[in-house]
Design a protein around this motif. Structure first.
Motif, PDB file in Angstrom:
ATOM      1  N   GLU A 190       0.818  -1.209   0.000  1.00 42.95           N
ATOM      2  CA  GLU A 190       0.000   0.000   0.000  1.00 42.95           C
ATOM      3  C   GLU A 190       0.852   1.260   0.000  1.00 42.95           C
ATOM      4  OE1 GLU A 190      -2.529  -0.256   3.388  1.00 42.95           O
ATOM      5  OE2 GLU A 190      -3.598  -1.990   2.622  1.00 42.95           O
ATOM      6  N   ASP A 191       2.145   1.096   0.076  1.00 44.48           N
ATOM      7  CA  ASP A 191       3.027   2.242   0.171  1.00 44.48           C
ATOM      8  C   ASP A 191       3.081   2.978  -1.150  1.00 44.48           C
ATOM      9  OD1 ASP A 191       4.967   3.987   1.208  1.00 44.48           O
ATOM     10  OD2 ASP A 191       6.579   2.753   0.384  1.00 44.48           O
ATOM     11  N   ALA A 192       2.460   4.138  -1.184  1.00 46.53           N
ATOM     12  CA  ALA A 192       2.551   4.982  -2.362  1.00 46.53           C
ATOM     13  C   ALA A 192       3.693   5.949  -2.118  1.00 46.53           C
ATOM     14  CB  ALA A 192       1.247   5.728  -2.583  1.00 46.53           C
ATOM     15  N   PRO A 193       4.629   6.015  -3.052  1.00 45.01           N
ATOM     16  CA  PRO A 193       5.743   6.929  -2.878  1.00 45.01           C
ATOM     17  C   PRO A 193       5.229   8.352  -2.733  1.00 45.01           C
ATOM     18  CG  PRO A 193       5.813   5.836  -5.021  1.00 45.01           C
ATOM     19  CD  PRO A 193       4.636   5.307  -4.279  1.00 45.01           C
ATOM     20  N   SER A 194       6.003   9.202  -2.109  1.00 49.61           N
ATOM     21  CA  SER A 194       5.538  10.557  -1.884  1.00 49.61           C
ATOM     22  C   SER A 194       5.132  11.185  -3.206  1.00 49.61           C
ATOM     23  CB  SER A 194       6.620  11.390  -1.205  1.00 49.61           C
ATOM     24  OG  SER A 194       7.765  11.440  -2.014  1.00 49.61           O
ATOM     25  N   GLY A 195       3.879  11.565  -3.289  1.00 46.65           N
ATOM     26  CA  GLY A 195       3.348  12.136  -4.512  1.00 46.65           C
ATOM     27  C   GLY A 195       3.149  11.113  -5.602  1.00 46.65           C
ATOM     28  N   GLY A 196       3.316   9.834  -5.287  1.00 46.45           N
ATOM     29  CA  GLY A 196       3.245   8.784  -6.292  1.00 46.45           C
ATOM     30  C   GLY A 196       1.822   8.389  -6.636  1.00 46.45           C
ATOM     31  N   VAL A 197       1.682   7.752  -7.746  1.00 51.71           N
ATOM     32  CA  VAL A 197       0.394   7.254  -8.214  1.00 51.71           C
ATOM     33  C   VAL A 197       0.481   5.743  -8.197  1.00 51.71           C
ATOM     34  CG1 VAL A 197      -1.182   7.214 -10.173  1.00 51.71           C
ATOM     35  CG2 VAL A 197       0.118   9.276  -9.687  1.00 51.71           C
ATOM     36  N   SER A 198      -0.498   5.060  -7.586  1.00 51.42           N
ATOM     37  CA  SER A 198      -0.414   3.611  -7.486  1.00 51.42           C
ATOM     38  C   SER A 198      -1.089   2.900  -8.656  1.00 51.42           C
ATOM     39  CB  SER A 198      -1.017   3.135  -6.165  1.00 51.42           C
ATOM     40  OG  SER A 198      -2.369   3.513  -6.091  1.00 51.42           O
ATOM     41  N   ASP A 199      -1.980   3.572  -9.388  1.00 56.96           N
ATOM     42  CA  ASP A 199      -2.651   2.978 -10.535  1.00 56.96           C
ATOM     43  C   ASP A 199      -1.746   3.101 -11.762  1.00 56.96           C
ATOM     44  OD1 ASP A 199      -4.990   1.944 -12.019  1.00 56.96           O
ATOM     45  OD2 ASP A 199      -4.910   3.941 -12.928  1.00 56.96           O
ATOM     46  N   ALA A 200      -1.353   1.971 -12.330  1.00 56.36           N
ATOM     47  CA  ALA A 200      -0.373   1.969 -13.413  1.00 56.36           C
ATOM     48  C   ALA A 200      -0.839   2.755 -14.637  1.00 56.36           C
ATOM     49  CB  ALA A 200      -0.026   0.531 -13.799  1.00 56.36           C
ATOM     50  N   ALA A 201      -2.094   2.600 -15.033  1.00 61.20           N
ATOM     51  CA  ALA A 201      -2.584   3.314 -16.214  1.00 61.20           C
ATOM     52  C   ALA A 201      -2.558   4.824 -15.993  1.00 61.20           C
ATOM     53  CB  ALA A 201      -3.992   2.843 -16.563  1.00 61.20           C
ATOM     54  N   ALA A 202      -2.967   5.265 -14.808  1.00 62.19           N
ATOM     55  CA  ALA A 202      -2.932   6.695 -14.491  1.00 62.19           C
ATOM     56  C   ALA A 202      -1.492   7.188 -14.434  1.00 62.19           C
ATOM     57  CB  ALA A 202      -3.643   6.958 -13.172  1.00 62.19           C
ATOM     58  N   LEU A 203      -0.624   6.357 -13.923  1.00 60.57           N
ATOM     59  CA  LEU A 203       0.789   6.702 -13.827  1.00 60.57           C
ATOM     60  C   LEU A 203       1.388   6.900 -15.223  1.00 60.57           C
ATOM     61  CD1 LEU A 203       3.153   7.052 -11.865  1.00 60.57           C
ATOM     62  CD2 LEU A 203       3.505   4.598 -11.989  1.00 60.57           C
ATOM     63  N   ILE A 204       1.073   5.993 -16.129  1.00 72.02           N
ATOM     64  CA  ILE A 204       1.566   6.097 -17.507  1.00 72.02           C
ATOM     65  C   ILE A 204       1.040   7.376 -18.149  1.00 72.02           C
ATOM     66  CG2 ILE A 204       1.424   5.060 -19.812  1.00 72.02           C
ATOM     67  CD1 ILE A 204       1.399   2.301 -18.273  1.00 72.02           C
ATOM     68  N   GLU A 205      -0.240   7.636 -17.967  1.00 69.91           N
ATOM     69  CA  GLU A 205      -0.820   8.849 -18.546  1.00 69.91           C
ATOM     70  C   GLU A 205      -0.164  10.104 -17.966  1.00 69.91           C
ATOM     71  OE1 GLU A 205      -5.122  11.056 -19.108  1.00 69.91           O
ATOM     72  OE2 GLU A 205      -5.068   8.950 -18.534  1.00 69.91           O
ATOM     73  N   GLU A 206       0.011  10.122 -16.659  1.00 75.76           N
ATOM     74  CA  GLU A 206       0.570  11.299 -15.992  1.00 75.76           C
ATOM     75  C   GLU A 206       2.034  11.536 -16.323  1.00 75.76           C
ATOM     76  OE1 GLU A 206       1.956  12.144 -11.531  1.00 75.76           O
ATOM     77  OE2 GLU A 206      -0.185  11.717 -11.700  1.00 75.76           O
ATOM     78  N   ARG A 207       2.825  10.482 -16.298  1.00 78.56           N
ATOM     79  CA  ARG A 207       4.277  10.650 -16.408  1.00 78.56           C
ATOM     80  C   ARG A 207       4.804  10.554 -17.835  1.00 78.56           C
ATOM     81  NH1 ARG A 207       5.925   9.653 -11.013  1.00 78.56           N
ATOM     82  NH2 ARG A 207       4.194  10.514  -9.827  1.00 78.56           N
ATOM     83  N   CYS A 208       4.090   9.857 -18.711  1.00 71.55           N
ATOM     84  CA  CYS A 208       4.611   9.648 -20.066  1.00 71.55           C
ATOM     85  C   CYS A 208       4.111  10.682 -21.059  1.00 71.55           C
ATOM     86  CB  CYS A 208       4.257   8.244 -20.565  1.00 71.55           C
ATOM     87  SG  CYS A 208       4.913   6.936 -19.514  1.00 71.55           S
ATOM     88  N   SER A 209       2.934  11.232 -20.799  1.00 70.75           N
ATOM     89  CA  SER A 209       2.355  12.159 -21.775  1.00 70.75           C
ATOM     90  C   SER A 209       2.938  13.562 -21.691  1.00 70.75           C
ATOM     91  CB  SER A 209       0.837  12.210 -21.618  1.00 70.75           C
ATOM     92  OG  SER A 209       0.494  12.758 -20.348  1.00 70.75           O
TER      93      SER A 209
END
Length: 80
Positions: A14-33
């Motif tokens: 459950e450890d989400a890194p500080s300011g991190g996103v745990s949902d992979a699809a949202a993470l890809i959208e946020e960080r890759c786009s």
């Protein structure tokens, strides 16, 4: 003893890194786009080794992913 191990396992999962996103699809959208469109990611056809190389290269170019996020992104992209 087992209860302590379970608590540790839960805190890691459950450890989400500080300011991190745990949902992979949202993470890809946020960080890759931020640098390129998602269609580039979606069009790429790579196995896990290819995604590891690509994600690591993107991190070298400034993509902000910690180790947990990196693993989530690679797993999500490799599963497609």
């Amino acid at each position: 003893e087992d209860a302590a191990a379970e608590v540790d396992d839960e805190s890691v999962s459950e450890d989400a890194p500080s300011g991190g996103v745990s949902d992979a699809a949202a993470l890809i959208e946020e960080r890759c786009s931020g640098c390129h469109g998602l269609e580039k990611v979606e069009a790429a056809e790579m196995d896990e080794a290819g995604w590891i190389e690509t994600v690591d290269r993107m991190i070298d170019h400034g993509a902000e992913l910690n180790e947990t996020e990196r693993e989530l992104v690679i797993a999500e992209l490799s599963a497609d």
